[in-house]
Design a protein around this motif. Structure first.
Motif, PDB file in Angstrom:
ATOM      1  N   VAL A  41       0.856  -1.140   0.034  1.00 57.92           N
ATOM      2  CA  VAL A  41      -0.086  -0.038  -0.092  1.00 57.92           C
ATOM      3  C   VAL A  41       0.962   1.229   0.013  1.00 57.92           C
ATOM      4  O   VAL A  41       1.564   1.552   0.812  1.00 57.92           O
ATOM      5  N   VAL A  42       0.719   1.813  -1.081  1.00 56.39           N
ATOM      6  CA  VAL A  42       1.944   3.272  -1.299  1.00 56.39           C
ATOM      7  C   VAL A  42       0.872   4.408  -1.670  1.00 56.39           C
ATOM      8  O   VAL A  42      -0.276   4.188  -1.968  1.00 56.39           O
ATOM      9  N   ILE A  48      -4.035   6.998  -2.748  1.00 56.78           N
ATOM     10  CA  ILE A  48      -3.477   5.590  -2.233  1.00 56.78           C
ATOM     11  C   ILE A  48      -3.677   4.508  -3.279  1.00 56.78           C
ATOM     12  O   ILE A  48      -4.459   4.663  -3.919  1.00 56.78           O
ATOM     13  N   TYR A  49      -2.535   3.768  -3.349  1.00 59.14           N
ATOM     14  CA  TYR A  49      -2.518   2.563  -4.321  1.00 59.14           C
ATOM     15  C   TYR A  49      -2.427   1.281  -3.631  1.00 59.14           C
ATOM     16  O   TYR A  49      -1.508   1.101  -2.719  1.00 59.14           O
ATOM     17  N   PHE A  50      -3.224   0.466  -4.020  1.00 59.88           N
ATOM     18  CA  PHE A  50      -3.106  -0.979  -3.347  1.00 59.88           C
ATOM     19  C   PHE A  50      -2.404  -1.961  -4.487  1.00 59.88           C
ATOM     20  O   PHE A  50      -3.145  -2.018  -5.529  1.00 59.88           O
ATOM     21  N   LYS A  95      -6.564   3.604  -5.885  1.00 61.43           N
ATOM     22  CA  LYS A  95      -6.576   2.894  -7.117  1.00 61.43           C
ATOM     23  C   LYS A  95      -5.833   1.683  -6.828  1.00 61.43           C
ATOM     24  O   LYS A  95      -5.274   1.272  -5.923  1.00 61.43           O
ATOM     25  N   ILE A  96      -6.563   0.433  -7.156  1.00 59.63           N
ATOM     26  CA  ILE A  96      -5.760  -0.934  -7.375  1.00 59.63           C
ATOM     27  C   ILE A  96      -5.011  -1.145  -8.484  1.00 59.63           C
ATOM     28  O   ILE A  96      -5.635  -1.009  -9.642  1.00 59.63           O
TER      29      ILE A  96
END
Length: 118
Positions: A41-42, A48-50, A95-96
């Motif tokens: 997770v960043v 935030i991006y998974f 976002k994934i």
């Protein structure tokens, strides 16, 4: 010989190095919940991006991208929603994502999909 979990951790570290070099900040590693796990997770620019990380040493079993199927995407979505409800504050956009790493000779080729649902 290293087991799959240790190999996965090594390539997740390589993926994190790539992301940090591209101005992402680490929020969490190996987030677990009842629906599954998210490798990284960043965040970057209030998003935030998974991120699911997949590594392949060659194409014998397909490309890293081939490892992302419909079921995996749905588990990631449920896990991300659980994380957002449980852990997030201050982030409005999510976002994934996917980061594939393919070894090519002595080099690594990175395949980053910012949003797997678009």
């Amino acid at each position: 010989m290293m087991n799959k979990r240790l190999i996965g951790k090594a390539y997740e570290a390589l993926a994190l190095d790539y992301l940090v070099a591209n101005n992402f900040d680490l929020v969490a590693k190996n987030y677990f919940c009842p629906y599954g796990e998210i490798d990284l997770v960043v965040c970057k620019d209030d998003v935030i991006y998974f991120i699911e990380v997949k590594y392949r040493s060659n194409l014998s079993y397909g490309s890293p991208r081939d490892a992302i199927n419909y079921q995996k995407m749905q588990r990631m979505k449920k896990t991300a929603i659980y994380y957002i409800k449980d852990e997030c504050s201050g982030f409005k956009h999510f976002k994934i994502s996917f980061l594939g790493i393919l070894k090519s000779g002595d080099q690594y080729v990175y395949d980053f999909i910012e949003n797997i649902f678009s």
